[in-house]
Design a protein around this motif. Structure first.
Motif, short mmCIF file in Angstrom:
data_model
loop_
_atom_site.label_atom_id
_atom_site.label_comp_id
_atom_site.label_asym_id
_atom_site.label_seq_id
_atom_site.Cartn_x
_atom_site.Cartn_y
_atom_site.Cartn_z
N CYS A 250 0.84 -1.21 0.00
CA CYS A 250 0.00 0.00 0.00
C CYS A 250 0.87 1.25 0.00
O CYS A 250 0.61 2.21 -0.75
N ARG A 251 1.90 1.24 0.83
CA ARG A 251 2.79 2.41 0.89
C ARG A 251 3.47 2.65 -0.45
O ARG A 251 3.56 3.78 -0.93
N ARG A 252 3.95 1.56 -1.10
CA ARG A 252 4.61 1.71 -2.40
C ARG A 252 3.67 2.26 -3.45
O ARG A 252 4.09 2.97 -4.37
N CYS A 253 2.37 1.95 -3.30
CA CYS A 253 1.38 2.41 -4.28
C CYS A 253 0.79 3.78 -3.93
O CYS A 253 -0.10 4.28 -4.64
N GLY A 254 1.25 4.37 -2.83
CA GLY A 254 0.78 5.69 -2.44
C GLY A 254 -0.59 5.71 -1.79
O GLY A 254 -1.24 6.76 -1.74
N VAL A 255 -1.03 4.56 -1.26
CA VAL A 255 -2.32 4.48 -0.58
C VAL A 255 -2.08 4.51 0.93
O VAL A 255 -1.30 3.71 1.45
N SER A 256 -2.74 5.41 1.61
CA SER A 256 -2.57 5.52 3.06
C SER A 256 -3.45 4.51 3.79
O SER A 256 -4.48 4.07 3.28
N VAL A 257 -3.02 4.15 5.00
CA VAL A 257 -3.75 3.18 5.80
C VAL A 257 -4.02 3.75 7.18
O VAL A 257 -3.13 4.36 7.81
N VAL A 258 -5.24 3.58 7.64
CA VAL A 258 -5.61 3.87 9.03
C VAL A 258 -6.01 2.53 9.63
O VAL A 258 -6.89 1.85 9.11
N ALA A 259 -5.33 2.12 10.71
CA ALA A 259 -5.57 0.80 11.28
C ALA A 259 -5.47 0.85 12.79
O ALA A 259 -5.01 1.83 13.37
N THR A 260 -5.91 -0.23 13.43
CA THR A 260 -5.77 -0.35 14.88
C THR A 260 -4.80 -1.47 15.21
O THR A 260 -4.56 -2.38 14.41
N ALA A 261 -4.26 -1.42 16.41
CA ALA A 261 -3.37 -2.47 16.92
C ALA A 261 -3.41 -2.44 18.43
O ALA A 261 -3.77 -1.43 19.04
N HIS A 262 -3.05 -3.54 19.04
CA HIS A 262 -3.00 -3.58 20.50
C HIS A 262 -1.83 -2.75 21.00
O HIS A 262 -0.73 -2.80 20.44
N ALA A 263 -2.04 -2.01 22.07
CA ALA A 263 -0.98 -1.17 22.65
C ALA A 263 -0.21 -2.00 23.66
O ALA A 263 -0.31 -1.80 24.86
N ASP A 264 0.59 -2.94 23.15
CA ASP A 264 1.31 -3.83 24.05
C ASP A 264 2.82 -3.64 23.98
O ASP A 264 3.58 -4.44 24.50
#
Length: 299
Positions: A250-264
Motif C-alpha cells: 500500500c505504501r509503495r502504491c501511495g495508498v494511506s492506511v488507518v488501522a488499529t493495533a493492540h498497545a502492548d
C-alpha cells in the motif's frame, strides 16, 4: 427509542431464558453502559459495564458482589446460546468458531473458548465450549471529531493503539464514516464488526465507504489497491506477517492506511513498514496521547 436501548435488545436477543428476561428487566441499569456479558459453565453470569462489573442475584437484581447464589449459566444454557448465535446452523459458522468468535447482526461479537480440536497443528474446531463472551457493539457518531479537527489530513497513515475494550473499533468506525465524504475509503471488515453487513448492506453507519466484508485483510488490501483506487484503506486489528507485507505494498502504491493495533509495546514490526506517521493511543474510550512516529516516545 434510544439507539443504546435498540442495540442492547438486539445483542441480548441471542441469549436464552431466563437470562434474556432478567437482562431485559434491568435494561435501565445496563443499556447505556454495558460492554460485555460473560457466560461460564456453572459459574455466575457477569455483566461488564464501562467501569463496573455486575452479577445477577437469584431475585434478578444486579449486584457488584459475587456469591454462589448468583444466576449461573449451566452447560445446556451455553450450548443453547451457541446454537442461537449460529442461527441454529453451527456447521455454517465453523470457520468463525475455529477462530474463536461469531459475529452477530449489528456488529456484536460472541467470543468462544473451550477445548481445541486440532488438525495439522491448527485449530479446526472448538468442542466442550466452556465460556461465551458477548461483546456489545456501539456506534458513537462524532467520537472522532476532536481528533479530526487537530489532524484533518490522515494521508500519512495513522495507527490507533489501545488495550482490548478501549474503544478502538468504535473510534475507527466513526473515522471511516467522516472521512468517506472527503476521500475514497476502502473499509476492510474481516470480522463484521465495523460495517456489520447483512446481505451486503452495512447495518452500521459507515458513510460512503466501499466495504470488503469477510476478506482476510491482507487479501482485501491488495484487491482494494488494484481495483477500487482508494485514497485511504481503513481496517481493524492489524499485525500478521501477510498484513505487514500488504501494508508495504500500500505504501509503495501511495495508498494511506488507518488501522488499529493492540498497545502492548510490540508494534515495532508494524512501524517498520513506514506506513504510519501518526500514533493515536486510546485509554478508557478516550484519546490519551497523539504522537508522531520518530518521536522517541512513540514506540
Amino acid at each position: 427509542m434510544k439507539e443504546d436501548v435498540i442495540r442492547y435488545r438486539q445483542a441480548i436477543s441471542c441469549l436464552t431464558e431466563p437470562l434474556k428476561s432478567v437482562l431485559l428487566q434491568n435494561e435501565a441499569v445496563f443499556a447505556q453502559k454495558i460492554t460485555e456479558i460473560r457466560l461460564r459453565v456453572n459459574r455466575p453470569v457477569s455483566v461488564q459495564c464501562t467501569a463496573e462489573r455486575y452479577f445477577i442475584s437469584n431475585t434478578g437484581s444486579p449486584t457488584a458482589f459475587c456469591s454462589d447464589s448468583m444466576l449461573k449459566a449451566d452447560r445446556q444454557t451455553i450450548e443453547n446460546v451457541v446454537h442461537t448465535i449460529c442461527d441454529y446452523s453451527v456447521y455454517s459458522r465453523q470457520n468463525e468458531i475455529s477462530e474463536g468468535f461469531v459475529t452477530l447482526r449489528g456488529g456484536h461479537r460472541a467470543g468462544i473458548c473451550g477445548t481445541a480440536v486440532l488438525s495439522s497443528g491448527t485449530v479446526s474446531n472448538i468442542r466442550d465450549i466452556s465460556s461465551v463472551n458477548l461483546r456489545i457493539a456501539r456506534e458513537v457518531r462524532g467520537c472522532a471529531d476532536g481528533f479530526l479537527l487537530r489532524n484533518p489530513d490522515l494521508r500519512g497513515g495513522v495507527l490507533i493503539c489501545g488495550a482490548p475494550n478501549s474503544g478502538k473499533t468504535t473510534f475507527i468506525r466513526d473515522l471511516a464514516r467522516q472521512l468517506s465524504y472527503s476521500y475514497k475509503i476502502s473499509l476492510l471488515d474481516e470480522r463484521g464488526e465495523l460495517a456489520a453487513c447483512v446481505g451486503g448492506e452495512p447495518q452500521n453507519d459507515v458513510g460512503l465507504c466501499d466495504v470488503y466484508c469477510g476478506y482476510p485483510k491482507s487479501v482485501a488490501m491488495l484487491q482494494a489497491v488494484r481495483s477500487m483506487s482508494p485514497d485511504i484503506i481503513i481496517c481493524d486489528e492489524i499485525g500478521s506477517a501477510k498484513e505487514l507485507e500488504a501494508l508495504e505494498e500500500c505504501r509503495r502504491c501511495g495508498v494511506s492506511v488507518v488501522a488499529t493495533a493492540h498497545a502492548d509495546g510490540n508494534n515495532g514490526q508494524i512501524l517498520r513498514t513506514n506506513a504510519f506517521s501518526t500514533l493515536v493511543y486510546l485509554d478508557e474510550r478516550r484519546i490519551s496521547a497523539i504522537k508522531t512516529v520518530g518521536d522517541s516516545r512513540a514506540a
